[in-house]
Write a protein that holds these residues in place. Structure first.
Motif, short mmCIF file in Angstrom:
data_model
loop_
_atom_site.label_atom_id
_atom_site.label_comp_id
_atom_site.label_asym_id
_atom_site.label_seq_id
_atom_site.Cartn_x
_atom_site.Cartn_y
_atom_site.Cartn_z
N TYR A 25 -40.86 -1.87 -22.88
CA TYR A 25 -41.70 -2.25 -23.69
C TYR A 25 -41.37 -3.85 -24.10
O TYR A 25 -39.93 -4.12 -24.39
CB TYR A 25 -41.64 -1.85 -25.38
CG TYR A 25 -42.05 -0.27 -25.15
CD1 TYR A 25 -43.45 0.21 -25.19
CD2 TYR A 25 -41.00 0.75 -24.69
CE1 TYR A 25 -43.71 1.61 -24.98
CE2 TYR A 25 -41.30 2.11 -24.70
CZ TYR A 25 -42.70 2.67 -24.65
OH TYR A 25 -43.13 3.81 -24.25
N ALA A 76 -42.16 -7.32 -26.52
CA ALA A 76 -43.07 -7.91 -27.78
C ALA A 76 -42.58 -9.41 -27.87
O ALA A 76 -41.87 -10.01 -27.18
CB ALA A 76 -42.60 -7.43 -29.03
N ILE A 109 -47.13 -5.86 -28.46
CA ILE A 109 -46.46 -5.12 -27.76
C ILE A 109 -47.08 -4.75 -26.45
O ILE A 109 -48.23 -4.25 -26.44
CB ILE A 109 -46.03 -3.66 -28.51
CG1 ILE A 109 -45.14 -4.05 -29.67
CG2 ILE A 109 -45.16 -2.82 -27.39
CD1 ILE A 109 -44.27 -2.93 -30.51
N LEU A 119 -37.31 -6.21 -30.40
CA LEU A 119 -37.71 -4.96 -30.38
C LEU A 119 -36.50 -4.15 -29.90
O LEU A 119 -35.81 -4.23 -28.96
CB LEU A 119 -38.94 -4.75 -29.55
CG LEU A 119 -39.64 -3.53 -29.29
CD1 LEU A 119 -40.26 -2.99 -30.61
CD2 LEU A 119 -40.72 -3.56 -28.11
N PRO A 127 -44.61 3.39 -30.35
CA PRO A 127 -44.58 2.23 -30.27
C PRO A 127 -45.96 1.55 -30.63
O PRO A 127 -46.43 0.70 -30.61
CB PRO A 127 -43.97 1.57 -29.12
CG PRO A 127 -44.23 2.98 -28.38
CD PRO A 127 -43.78 4.12 -29.00
#
Length: 530
Positions: free
Chosen positions: A29, A31, A43, A86, A114
């Motif tokens: 992930y 961001a 995200i 994050l 998320p």
């Protein structure tokens, strides 16, 4: 012979700065920052670190993302949300960031998924910017941030990186803060963007230095304890492009975060820019790039044998991930905007409607202008390549002759172009407006031979040459008439306009009559890289 997969940088093209990354199992992930754009902090998800799909925006309510109106100090396009981090710990995702436009300051939001929903903001009351979180092996959480030196800054940007424990039950900082490091070089301004990592019994503190422009650089230090002096690496900075000159195609590399794959590879995401169109103009803003590294002698070696960020590299040893594509054309057939589209500052939701005209997004002509520090009726998306085509089909029959609607390419309230349609008597009127250094100028205007309720408006960018045109025939792809001369796109670069954002383009409506109830109906927005 084994042919290794390659990947292309940037992995997130366009205005996606200050990337932060975390891994949960085989899911990754990322961001990024959004400043005064709403919603905030996108995200992205991936399984191969190369191909990414946006899965949410974290900050989707005014409570999470308050942006004031009308204040040159706090409403300027490059204020708002700075540098998120994050992280994932024990089943919870944490996003920590700074809102420099509001007393919220440094705050945390959390989520079990998320994709959201994300919690209300937890303000921390901490000083400075660029907060990060580190979860130690014993389960304790630590805050790491940037603030002016506690003994007194000698100059603007004379910062310290400090560490303090965070109580996750109360979401409050506890105990004393510790000044961990002041950066790699003496009198170096803007040590910032810190992240802490633990490896082989060492705590590593990775930061950026020298500001986010051409001299940007990445440095690292380490310590056996979070509350003992961190010693800088003798090889600092471990990555910079400032020594490659202004003509190098990838510049101002910095603000990194790192991740170890499930296969034991190490990768870094970081920001950088791609100047284009002659000289040094960065209209695309700061984008997200990917670079490999290894550990040697207890320190990272970035892109071994090269020590630079390249436009193409050998891909991570991970299975191919195929994200859902973002359509070039948004037809507004749903009652929500796609995730990649944004507003400038907190939108007035009553000024946007999917019900006024079927399969259209309708924008109310409003008195807040795109060239103001207020809340214009404007929906936009990021520029992602030096050359592109952007267009939209507009249905518009205003009652007030001060009401206007059309398309715009926007760097900030102080630097933008607008191609606007209005009604002059019983005829359509078109204006090309340039806003440069807060000066609003009509560079070309034209009254058409008839009134056309439906017009298609187009912008074509050929590097830094901008061509604006319109079509009265209703055709999406032919019979376009250019209005005005070729315009200079360089005024939309951060190198002219200043600030931290990249260029966006979108649809817009305004009026000079506060009693007007005029609506502009947009059939679609289409963006295609050339």
């Amino acid at each position: 012979m084994i042919i290794k997969k390659t990947f292309q940088n940037p992995i997130l093209p366009g205005f996606y700065p200050d990337p932060t990354i975390c891994r949960v199992g085989d899911d990754y992930y990322v961001a990024t920052s959004t400043f005064t754009y709403f919603p905030g902090v996108p995200i992205f998800h991936s399984k191969d670190l190369v191909h990414w799909e946006q899965i949410c925006n974290v900050l989707t309510t005014p409570e999470q993302l308050p942006i004031p109106n009308g204040s040159p100090e706090n409403s300027e396009t490059s204020r708002g949300i700075f540098a998120p981090t994050l992280r994932y710990h024990n089943g919870t995702f944490y996003m920590i960031t700074t809102n420099v436009s509001d007393e919220l300051g440094n705050f945390i939001v959390t989520a079990k998924d998320p994709r959201g929903p994300w919690s209300k903001p937890y303000p921390l009351g901490s000083a400075g910017i660029d907060p990060s979180l580190f979860f130690d092996d014993d389960g304790k959480c630590y805050y790491c941030g940037t603030q002016p030196r506690r003994e007194g800054a000698k100059y603007f940007g004379d910062n310290e990186i400090y560490i303090q424990e965070l109580d996750l039950e109360t979401m409050q900082l506890v105990g004393e803060s510790f000044p961990a490091w002041h950066g790699a070089l003496r009198d170096m301004e803007w040590p910032e963007g810190p992240h802490i990592y633990k490896k082989d019994g060492w705590y590593y503190l990775m930061i950026s230095e020298a500001g986010t422009a051409h001299d940007h650089a990445i440095s690292i230090a380490r310590s056996k304890s979070l509350f003992e002096k961190f010693e800088g690496h003798r090889g600092n900075p471990i990555l910079t492009h400032r020594n490659l000159g202004y003509s190098y195609p990838i510049v101002n590399v910095g603000h990194p975060d790192i991740v170890e794959t499930q296969n034991g590879e190490w990768w870094m995401v970081l920001l950088a820019s791609r100047p284009y169109g002659g000289d040094y103009h960065r209209n695309l803003g700061r984008e997200t790039f990917l670079v490999p590294f290894t550990w040697e002698g207890g320190w990272p070696v970035i892109n071994p044998g090269k020590a630079i960020v390249e436009d193409q590299g050998i891909a991570p040893d991970l299975p191919l991930f195929i994200p859902s594509p973002v359509p070039a054309r948004e037809d507004f057939n749903n009652d929500t905007l796609p995730l990649h589209m944004m507003y400038v500052r907190n939108p007035i939701k009553e000024n946007y409607s999917y019900d006024k005209k079927e399969s259209h997004l309708s924008l109310k002509c409003y008195t807040d202008l795109l060239s103001s520090y207020d809340t214009p009726t404007f929906v936009c998306q990021r520029q992602q390549a030096p050359s592109f085509k952007f267009q939209s089909k507009l249905s518009f029959d205003p009652a007030s002759d001060t009401s206007k609607a059309g398309i715009a390419i926007f760097q900030s309230q102080s630097y933008n172009y607008q191609l606007l349609v209005s009604k002059k008597g019983d005829k359509s009127h078109i204006q090309l407006i340039k806003v440069e250094h807060d000066n609003v100028q009509t560079v070309c205007e034209k009254t058409l031979d008839n009134f056309y309720e439906t017009l298609t408006l187009r912008l074509i960018a050929d590097q830094q040459d901008l061509y604006f045109s319109y079509s009265c025939t209703g055709s999406d792809y032919s019979d376009f008439v250019q209005i005005g001369d070729v315009q200079n796109g360089r005024i939309l670069s951060t190198d002219v306009a200043g600030g931290f954002v990249g260029t966006t383009m979108g649809i817009y409506a305004e009026t000079g009559d506060s009693s007007a109830d005029d609506w502009a109906h947009f059939d679609y927005m289409e963006y295609v890289n050339a």
